[in-house]
Design a protein around this motif. Sequence first.
Motif, short mmCIF file in Angstrom:
data_model
loop_
_atom_site.label_atom_id
_atom_site.label_comp_id
_atom_site.label_asym_id
_atom_site.label_seq_id
_atom_site.Cartn_x
_atom_site.Cartn_y
_atom_site.Cartn_z
N GLN A 27 40.24 41.64 47.34
CA GLN A 27 39.19 42.39 46.65
C GLN A 27 40.01 43.47 46.32
O GLN A 27 39.74 44.01 45.03
N VAL A 30 42.62 43.46 43.54
CA VAL A 30 42.21 43.17 42.37
C VAL A 30 41.61 44.25 41.47
O VAL A 30 41.58 44.53 40.47
N LEU A 62 43.75 37.01 36.63
CA LEU A 62 42.27 36.95 37.01
C LEU A 62 41.84 35.55 37.01
O LEU A 62 41.05 35.18 38.03
N TYR A 65 43.15 34.02 40.44
CA TYR A 65 42.08 34.83 41.56
C TYR A 65 40.82 34.19 41.62
O TYR A 65 40.41 33.94 42.83
N TRP A 66 40.23 33.91 40.45
CA TRP A 66 38.84 33.40 40.51
C TRP A 66 38.95 31.83 40.94
O TRP A 66 38.17 31.38 41.66
N GLU A 152 34.44 43.19 34.77
CA GLU A 152 35.22 42.19 35.69
C GLU A 152 35.32 43.40 37.09
O GLU A 152 35.24 42.88 38.08
N HIS A 153 35.65 44.50 36.95
CA HIS A 153 35.74 45.33 37.86
C HIS A 153 34.45 45.56 38.62
O HIS A 153 34.21 45.37 40.00
N TRP A 156 33.86 42.36 40.66
CA TRP A 156 34.60 42.15 41.86
C TRP A 156 34.29 42.97 42.95
O TRP A 156 34.21 42.96 44.22
N GLU A 157 33.84 44.23 42.62
CA GLU A 157 33.44 45.34 43.53
C GLU A 157 32.22 44.91 44.24
O GLU A 157 31.86 45.54 45.26
N LEU A 159 31.25 41.91 45.10
CA LEU A 159 31.55 40.64 45.82
C LEU A 159 31.35 40.88 47.36
O LEU A 159 31.83 41.88 47.81
N CYS A 161 32.99 40.40 50.27
CA CYS A 161 34.04 39.52 51.13
C CYS A 161 34.25 39.84 52.52
O CYS A 161 35.29 39.85 53.05
#
Length: 291
Positions: A27, A30, A62, A65-66, A152-153, A156-157, A159, A161
């Motif tokens: 995370q 990315v 990306l 990674y997804w 996207e940022h 991902w932020e 998520l 994890c």
Amino acid sequence: MTSTKSKEWIEEHIDSIDYQGLAPQIQQHVLQMLEQAISLSQSEQREEKQAIHDLRVVFKRLRAYWQLMRFMVSKRVFEAANQRIKLAAKLLGGQRDQQVLLDSLLMVSKQLKASEKAYAELQISDWEQNLRATRKALSIHWLAIHSSLQLEHDVWESLNCEEEDPRPMQKGVRKSLKRQFKLAEKATLPSTEMAQRHRWRKWVKHVFYQLKLLKKLGLKGQKKTVSRFDELGEVLGLEHDMEVLFEFLQAQDGQVEHAEHLKAIIKVCRKQQAEFRKQADRIHKSIVKQK
């Protein structure tokens, strides 16, 4: 490679990875990549060839990674990201085919006889001028690129994890590898068309980007595997680029002066493409047989 053999290969080479605690590291990696891409998309250098290439690579990574994280998020989140990345990458791809034609013809021209090489050099000069003109005429929708990267940022932020269960990520890696091996089984048949080879290449790149990231984060003992997938993706890319050049030249056949020179270039192009195909298949065999 059959599904049984691919499963055995994955068990031998990949299943020993310790995924515990990797999700937060991925995370952060990315997010850092996206922050740099966002900055580049707003910079004065964003129109330059290298900057556009770097941003296209970001979107390719990306997607890989997804695929790695797909079982850690809902299907809705995964599919939305995939669609978003595909649309953004398309905005950056307007000049790609012309650059491919130019780079491929430059490669082919080195193998031509003097008269044919002179003809090819004239074509290269014309294409370079056309490419420069196209770059000026084509306006990249930078606001859309920036917005996509920012979204996207944000995703991902947000998520989660911190889950301790490493199985979803392991499942993502295994799925990518199984898909790659399944496509390779069909793509390496003598009668396979380029469309199948191109699909294979996309998954080879997914696997490479995933394994490269895992190696960066501490994966041990897979330097050779990562290197071979990298090499395989590059050679499959060159093979595809030669196909793009062949189709373009084939469309010009019979419609231009000095048709005999054009036919000679087409012949060398086809020969070079066949060499790349053999090379890619050899690399894949070396991966399959790797100990």
